[in-house]
Design a protein around this motif. Structure first.
Motif, PDB file in Angstrom:
ATOM      1  N   LEU A  65      44.960  40.290   7.509  1.00 36.29           N
ATOM      2  CA  LEU A  65      45.501  39.133   6.720  1.00 36.29           C
ATOM      3  C   LEU A  65      44.970  38.998   5.445  1.00 36.29           C
ATOM      4  O   LEU A  65      43.889  38.778   5.246  1.00 36.29           O
ATOM      5  CB  LEU A  65      45.217  37.945   7.499  1.00 36.29           C
ATOM      6  N   PRO A  66      45.687  38.792   4.179  1.00 41.19           N
ATOM      7  CA  PRO A  66      45.121  38.695   2.802  1.00 41.19           C
ATOM      8  C   PRO A  66      44.918  36.833   2.803  1.00 41.19           C
ATOM      9  O   PRO A  66      45.554  36.199   2.282  1.00 41.19           O
ATOM     10  CB  PRO A  66      46.430  38.915   2.197  1.00 41.19           C
ATOM     11  N   LEU A  67      43.674  36.767   3.209  1.00 40.58           N
ATOM     12  CA  LEU A  67      43.172  35.366   3.459  1.00 40.58           C
ATOM     13  C   LEU A  67      42.445  35.203   1.927  1.00 40.58           C
ATOM     14  O   LEU A  67      42.110  36.332   1.433  1.00 40.58           O
ATOM     15  CB  LEU A  67      42.299  35.005   4.531  1.00 40.58           C
ATOM     16  N   ARG A  68      42.336  33.911   1.488  1.00 43.92           N
ATOM     17  CA  ARG A  68      41.556  33.758   0.166  1.00 43.92           C
ATOM     18  C   ARG A  68      40.266  34.515   0.145  1.00 43.92           C
ATOM     19  O   ARG A  68      39.407  34.333   1.268  1.00 43.92           O
ATOM     20  CB  ARG A  68      41.251  32.411   0.310  1.00 43.92           C
ATOM     21  N   PRO A  69      40.140  35.573  -0.663  1.00 47.57           N
ATOM     22  CA  PRO A  69      38.717  36.136  -0.713  1.00 47.57           C
ATOM     23  C   PRO A  69      37.741  35.120  -1.166  1.00 47.57           C
ATOM     24  O   PRO A  69      37.824  34.213  -2.066  1.00 47.57           O
ATOM     25  CB  PRO A  69      39.051  37.105  -2.310  1.00 47.57           C
ATOM     26  N   TRP A  71      35.107  35.517  -2.891  1.00 51.74           N
ATOM     27  CA  TRP A  71      34.466  35.454  -4.075  1.00 51.74           C
ATOM     28  C   TRP A  71      35.595  34.612  -5.106  1.00 51.74           C
ATOM     29  O   TRP A  71      35.163  34.382  -6.476  1.00 51.74           O
ATOM     30  CB  TRP A  71      34.497  36.818  -4.870  1.00 51.74           C
ATOM     31  N   ILE A  72      36.682  34.358  -4.722  1.00 54.40           N
ATOM     32  CA  ILE A  72      37.474  33.751  -5.661  1.00 54.40           C
ATOM     33  C   ILE A  72      37.110  32.428  -6.304  1.00 54.40           C
ATOM     34  O   ILE A  72      37.297  32.305  -7.646  1.00 54.40           O
ATOM     35  CB  ILE A  72      38.947  33.771  -5.064  1.00 54.40           C
ATOM     36  N   GLU A  73      36.690  31.538  -5.649  1.00 58.64           N
ATOM     37  CA  GLU A  73      36.015  30.404  -6.316  1.00 58.64           C
ATOM     38  C   GLU A  73      35.070  30.504  -7.243  1.00 58.64           C
ATOM     39  O   GLU A  73      34.617  29.529  -8.059  1.00 58.64           O
ATOM     40  CB  GLU A  73      35.857  29.384  -4.994  1.00 58.64           C
ATOM     41  N   ARG A  74      34.218  31.668  -7.433  1.00 61.32           N
ATOM     42  CA  ARG A  74      33.208  31.860  -8.250  1.00 61.32           C
ATOM     43  C   ARG A  74      33.979  32.194  -9.394  1.00 61.32           C
ATOM     44  O   ARG A  74      33.376  32.235 -10.686  1.00 61.32           O
ATOM     45  CB  ARG A  74      32.276  32.881  -7.643  1.00 61.32           C
ATOM     46  N   HIS A  75      34.984  32.646  -9.347  1.00 61.44           N
ATOM     47  CA  HIS A  75      35.954  33.518 -10.312  1.00 61.44           C
ATOM     48  C   HIS A  75      36.974  32.434 -11.049  1.00 61.44           C
ATOM     49  O   HIS A  75      37.110  32.488 -12.156  1.00 61.44           O
ATOM     50  CB  HIS A  75      36.538  34.726 -10.099  1.00 61.44           C
ATOM     51  N   LEU A  76      37.428  31.427 -10.485  1.00 60.65           N
ATOM     52  CA  LEU A  76      38.668  30.763 -10.605  1.00 60.65           C
ATOM     53  C   LEU A  76      38.232  29.128 -10.251  1.00 60.65           C
ATOM     54  O   LEU A  76      37.705  28.919  -9.077  1.00 60.65           O
ATOM     55  CB  LEU A  76      40.056  31.179  -9.792  1.00 60.65           C
TER      56      LEU A  76
END
Lengths: 83, 476
Positions: A65-69, A71-76
């Motif tokens: 399942l493509p759940l929120r990665p 690392w994403i909150e470190r990037h965006l």
């Protein structure tokens, strides 16, 4: 039969047999041989190694399942607060 | 279709849309109830323990042919990836999957007050043909290049319909529209609104700004500038190109009552372009030195099919030795998947209220006229989506219940219903009707122009949101 014949010279049963033979040849001979071509085989191996399912119609058919990665909150900034 | 064959006995029954809602909702409720009855005693709220949701016992009753390379019999077993000596046969769940379709066709026929006995022989043959289409789609070259099962289901139907034709005995079972509608109601369970927020504001902007703009502009361009005679063809092409391929085409096609030939054409176009974009875009992104995260978002926003998005993301990730593009691409696509319900609802309202209005007919209010024409099954689609979304967000346990029901049962069942529905469409498709439009090349030009707009706007929005505006620390 409810549909008019498109090719009147060949009997319907024979036309079905011919079409079936062509499809069988493509799926049982042509596609397997294409699958052995190095570039295609490499693509298939990559997809299998990644657990990707390119034929998935929607996300629920994917292997993962493509759940929120993570690392994403470190990037965006997902939800800007205006501060 | 069935009612005109003379084989069935006319009796009082529900409208096709209502039958689809009753059956679809009952199946989703069944999956949730079975999932709840088998809830785990420990770690019931742990996503780590149950990454695909709680196990659902209905999963044992349905499956589809597995990927195969040389011999079709390989499709009847699941090989353990870690230990290839371990194999699990799936022939029985595949047969049971066909039995579900036959049962649903029989139940739908019963609800509509028609003769079940007249439907059963044809339903069994259609289920077998659906299995054949799934088997063709499972060949590895076909599967890993994203040539999805609807294409092969249509082909199987077309071959039979255009060689030996459709016998009278098969006609009562040719209920492709009913199967697609029932499949869409079941599909509603997979369209979870909470998924829309998965990537925050950048994800919302990329999907909610670009997708509707591309859809509306492409549709208007096709209708007003290119003068394509069929508005429903323009809508189906616009939706499958801008939202998420085949699934969006099916949902909007049903919402605007597109002809079988139009849906077939739109799906064919979408799949062919998807293959090309899946292969070309990753090397282009690398060549153009686009930021990997922006590139991933661009892939997710533009390639039609979900699986192809993941494949392209993985190909880009392999070239860059970076997992992030695939993860962003898949998540952006999932957000687009979650828009299908809203888009289909909006299209149904627009069609019922404005496009389908009979100017010469009796003067009634816009609302009552729209309601009369509104495809009611869309309410079932939206209803299952809202209920499952509410359950999904209510608690971590219920989220795992919903995921388990979807992964274990409803997603597989929906696949079978669509597959057999497309076989029916193939059997009834007369491409001659589309010949003048096809010969003009206008649908292809519309798709290309719409996709060009989609590519440009998606890249601009992905660069703006993922590459600059919301990036931690500002511009790269």
């Amino acid at each position: 039969m409810t549909r008019p014949s498109g090719i009147p010279t060949i009997p319907p049963g024979l036309r079905l047999a011919l079409a079936t033979a062509i499809l069988a040849a493509v799926w049982l001979v042509v596609l397997p041989s294409i699958g052995r071509h190095p570039a295609v085989a490499r693509h298939v191996r990559l997809m299998e190694a990644c657990d990707a399912n390119p034929s998935a119609m929607v996300y629920t058919e994917l292997e993962r399942l493509p759940l929120r990665p993570a690392w994403i909150e470190r990037h965006l900034v997902l939800w800007p607060t205006g501060n | 279709m069935a009612a005109d064959s003379g084989v069935v006995l006319p009796r009082r029954g529900f409208h096709e849309d209502i039958a689809a809602i009753v059956i679809g909702v009952a199946l989703v409720a069944l999956a949730l109830a079975i999932g709840w009855s088998g809830r785990p005693a420990e770690d019931a709220a742990s996503r780590k323990a149950f990454p695909k949701g709680w196990p659902n016992r209905l999963a044992a009753t349905i499956d589809k042919p597995q990927t195969w390379s040389d011999a079709p019999k390989q499709a009847l077993v699941v090989v353990d990836k870690k230990d290839p000596t371990k194999v699990k046969p799936v022939a029985i769940p595949i047969l049971l999957g066909m039995a579900w379709v036959v049962g649903i066709l029989a139940a739908g026929t019963l609800l509509r007050g028609q003769s079940v006995a007249a439907v059963l022989p044809g339903a069994c043959l259609l289920a077998l043909l659906g299995g054949l289409a799934y088997l063709m789609a499972a060949q590895k070259v076909i599967n890993y290049y994203n040539l999805e099962y609807p294409l092969w289901a249509l082909l199987v139907g077309l071959v039979i319909g255009n060689t030996i034709g459709v016998g009278k005995w098969l006609e009562p079972a040719l209920q492709g529209e009913f199967l697609i509608k029932a499949g869409l109601v079941v599909f509603g369970a997979e369209v979870l609104f909470s998924r829309l927020l998965e990537l925050g504001l950048p994800g919302l902007l990329t999907s909610w700004v670009v997708t509707p703009i591309v859809l509306v502009v492409t549709y208007l361009f096709g209708v007003h500038w290119m003068k394509i005679p069929s508005k429903s063809l323009c809508m189906v092409i616009s939706a499958d190109m801008s939202v998420c391929g085949v699934s969006a085409a099916i949902a909007t096609g049903a919402a605007c009552k597109a002809k079988k030939e139009e849906l077939s054409l739109a799906i064919g176009l979408s799949l062919l372009f998807t293959v090309a974009m899946m292969v070309v875009m990753p090397p282009f992104i690398r060549w153009a030195e686009i930021d990997p995260i922006v590139g991933g978002a661009w892939l997710g926003g533009t390639i039609d099919a979900t699986g192809a998005v993941v494949a392209a993301g993985e190909m880009l990730g392999k070239e860059l030795d970076d997992k992030r593009p695939a993860e962003v691409a898949a998540t952006v696509k999932m957000i687009q998947n979650s828009m299908i319900g809203i888009i289909a609802f909006a299209v149904a309202v627009y069609w019922a209220g404005w496009v389908d209005r009979d100017a010469a007919g009796p003067k009634t209010s816009l609302v009552s006229e729209a309601w009369r024409r509104f495809p009611k099954f869309i309410l079932g689609f939206i209803g299952t989506s809202i209920v499952c979304s509410a359950l999904f967000t209510a608690s971590p346990e219920l989220a795992l219940l919903v995921d388990g029901a979807i992964q274990g049962f409803t997603s597989r069942l929906r696949g079978w219903l669509f597959c057999v529905g497309f076989v029916c469409m193939g059997l009834q498709t007369i491409f001659r009707e589309l010949a003048p439009t096809l010969a003009s090349g206008r649908p292809l030009i519309l798709y290309c122009l719409g996709q060009a707009l989609n590519l440009a706007l998606s890249l601009a929005m992905a660069s703006l949101t993922f590459g600059w505006l919301f990036r931690q620390g500002g511009s790269p």
